[in-house]
Design a protein around this motif. Structure first.
Motif, PDB file in Angstrom:
ATOM      1  N   GLU A  61      55.959  43.127  40.054  1.00  0.00           N
ATOM      2  CA  GLU A  61      55.771  41.384  40.083  1.00  0.00           C
ATOM      3  C   GLU A  61      54.539  41.218  40.917  1.00  0.00           C
ATOM      4  N   ALA A  62      54.192  41.898  42.183  1.00  0.00           N
ATOM      5  CA  ALA A  62      52.955  41.593  42.888  1.00  0.00           C
ATOM      6  C   ALA A  62      51.640  41.697  42.063  1.00  0.00           C
ATOM      7  N   VAL A  63      51.627  42.896  40.933  1.00  0.00           N
ATOM      8  CA  VAL A  63      50.551  42.670  40.179  1.00  0.00           C
ATOM      9  C   VAL A  63      50.326  41.795  39.238  1.00  0.00           C
ATOM     10  N   LEU A  64      51.542  41.557  38.762  1.00  0.00           N
ATOM     11  CA  LEU A  64      51.540  40.306  37.786  1.00  0.00           C
ATOM     12  C   LEU A  64      51.387  38.803  38.361  1.00  0.00           C
ATOM     13  N   ARG A  65      51.851  38.631  39.607  1.00  0.00           N
ATOM     14  CA  ARG A  65      51.582  37.393  40.301  1.00  0.00           C
ATOM     15  C   ARG A  65      50.017  37.411  40.466  1.00  0.00           C
ATOM     16  N   PHE A  66      49.377  38.506  41.016  1.00  0.00           N
ATOM     17  CA  PHE A  66      48.038  38.212  41.277  1.00  0.00           C
ATOM     18  C   PHE A  66      47.107  37.993  39.877  1.00  0.00           C
ATOM     19  N   LEU A  67      47.532  38.603  38.627  1.00  0.00           N
ATOM     20  CA  LEU A  67      46.686  38.454  37.708  1.00  0.00           C
ATOM     21  C   LEU A  67      46.808  36.974  37.124  1.00  0.00           C
ATOM     22  N   ARG A  68      48.371  36.495  37.438  1.00  0.00           N
ATOM     23  CA  ARG A  68      48.412  35.054  36.950  1.00  0.00           C
ATOM     24  C   ARG A  68      47.587  34.205  37.868  1.00  0.00           C
ATOM     25  N   ILE A  69      47.406  34.422  39.252  1.00  0.00           N
ATOM     26  CA  ILE A  69      46.759  33.638  40.008  1.00  0.00           C
ATOM     27  C   ILE A  69      45.397  33.619  39.513  1.00  0.00           C
ATOM     28  N   LEU A  70      44.826  34.782  39.289  1.00  0.00           N
ATOM     29  CA  LEU A  70      43.589  35.097  38.963  1.00  0.00           C
ATOM     30  C   LEU A  70      43.152  34.246  37.526  1.00  0.00           C
ATOM     31  N   LEU A  71      43.899  34.406  36.786  1.00  0.00           N
ATOM     32  CA  LEU A  71      43.699  33.558  35.613  1.00  0.00           C
ATOM     33  C   LEU A  71      43.639  32.110  35.707  1.00  0.00           C
ATOM     34  N   ILE A  72      45.040  31.506  36.168  1.00  0.00           N
ATOM     35  CA  ILE A  72      44.897  30.085  36.672  1.00  0.00           C
ATOM     36  C   ILE A  72      43.555  29.832  37.404  1.00  0.00           C
ATOM     37  N   THR A  73      43.363  30.553  38.568  1.00  0.00           N
ATOM     38  CA  THR A  73      42.196  29.997  39.366  1.00  0.00           C
ATOM     39  C   THR A  73      40.756  30.110  38.590  1.00  0.00           C
ATOM     40  N   GLY A  74      40.685  31.112  37.930  1.00  0.00           N
ATOM     41  CA  GLY A  74      39.450  31.127  36.743  1.00  0.00           C
ATOM     42  C   GLY A  74      39.576  30.053  35.923  1.00  0.00           C
ATOM     43  N   ALA A  75      40.529  29.979  35.129  1.00  0.00           N
ATOM     44  CA  ALA A  75      40.468  28.632  34.338  1.00  0.00           C
ATOM     45  C   ALA A  75      40.107  27.383  34.876  1.00  0.00           C
ATOM     46  N   VAL A  76      40.774  27.084  35.947  1.00  0.00           N
ATOM     47  CA  VAL A  76      40.447  25.827  36.712  1.00  0.00           C
ATOM     48  C   VAL A  76      39.086  25.545  37.287  1.00  0.00           C
ATOM     49  N   ALA A  77      38.808  26.784  37.695  1.00  0.00           N
ATOM     50  CA  ALA A  77      37.411  26.417  37.932  1.00  0.00           C
ATOM     51  C   ALA A  77      36.350  26.442  37.059  1.00  0.00           C
ATOM     52  N   LEU A  78      36.468  27.388  35.771  1.00  0.00           N
ATOM     53  CA  LEU A  78      35.638  27.033  34.418  1.00  0.00           C
ATOM     54  C   LEU A  78      35.786  25.532  34.134  1.00  0.00           C
ATOM     55  N   THR A  79      37.125  24.948  34.071  1.00  0.00           N
ATOM     56  CA  THR A  79      37.258  23.828  33.455  1.00  0.00           C
ATOM     57  C   THR A  79      36.257  22.764  34.342  1.00  0.00           C
TER      58      THR A  79
END
Length: 201
Positions: A61-79
């Motif tokens: 769950e910790a790895v999946l949570r990190f990947l989810r945060i990474l994807l969401i943060t990257g998507a927000v920053a790119l947008t």
């Protein structure tokens, strides 16, 4: 008739008791039909279950949570970067400063999430003794020695059946977050803000 004491003989008073030794941790004690875990008190007649289990860190769950945060943060920053590029064509200096802030903030979020994931990945499993009561409360004790926990289960069970039983042991407290550990199917944690006090024998 009393025998005279030899010259130079006198009664020596016993030495005063030494100062109490400070032992680290907290006390787990059964006394007068009460179970004390540190400063928390549980009437033995309200104890519904005493058992042992092993809790494991939620590494997946910790790895999946990190990947989810990474994807969401990257998507927000790119947008925000794209939107800024479209709306700030006239004022490049303001757009550049805003984008620096966005990317630095995104990097901070990712670093924080990475540290949190590494803490869970490096965490150890704990052998746990859980004391559940008939009300919404629970005491949790942990030890590296499962045999010691089994002995504590037996001693608490014996105290429940025998009102005159009293004992005490020293345990060391730790604090862990339930979101980072599997606590089993039927273990519910109460109290605190997401943290559970534990003890290590």
């Amino acid at each position: 008739m009393t025998t005279p004491e030899p010259p130079g003989h006198f009664d020596v008073p016993p030495p005063p008791p030494g100062p109490p030794t400070h032992l680290p941790g907290l006390e787990l004690r059964v006394s007068k039909r009460l179970l004390w875990v540190g400063g928390a008190c549980y009437p033995l007649q309200n104890v519904a279950r005493v058992y042992t289990l092993t809790i494991h860190p939620r590494r997946k769950e910790a790895v999946l949570r990190f990947l989810r945060i990474l994807l969401i943060t990257g998507a927000v920053a790119l947008t925000l970067t794209v939107l800024s590029g479209i709306t700030m064509v006239a004022d490049r200096d303001t757009g550049s400063g805003l984008m620096t802030f966005v990317w630095l903030g995104s990097a901070g979020v990712v670093v924080y999430a990475l540290i949190e994931m590494l803490q869970v990945l490096g965490a150890q499993s704990h052998h746990v003794l859980a004391v559940e009561t008939s009300g919404p409360s629970q005491a949790v004790v942990t030890s590296r020695d499962p045999h010691h926990l089994n002995q504590l289960v037996a001693r608490i069970a014996h105290a429940i059946e025998n009102p005159e039983t009293e004992f005490q042991v020293r345990v060391e407290s730790i604090t862990i977050s339930p979101k980072n550990y599997y606590f089993g199917d039927n273990v519910n944690m109460y109290g605190g803000s997401g943290n559970v006090g534990m003890a290590s024998a």
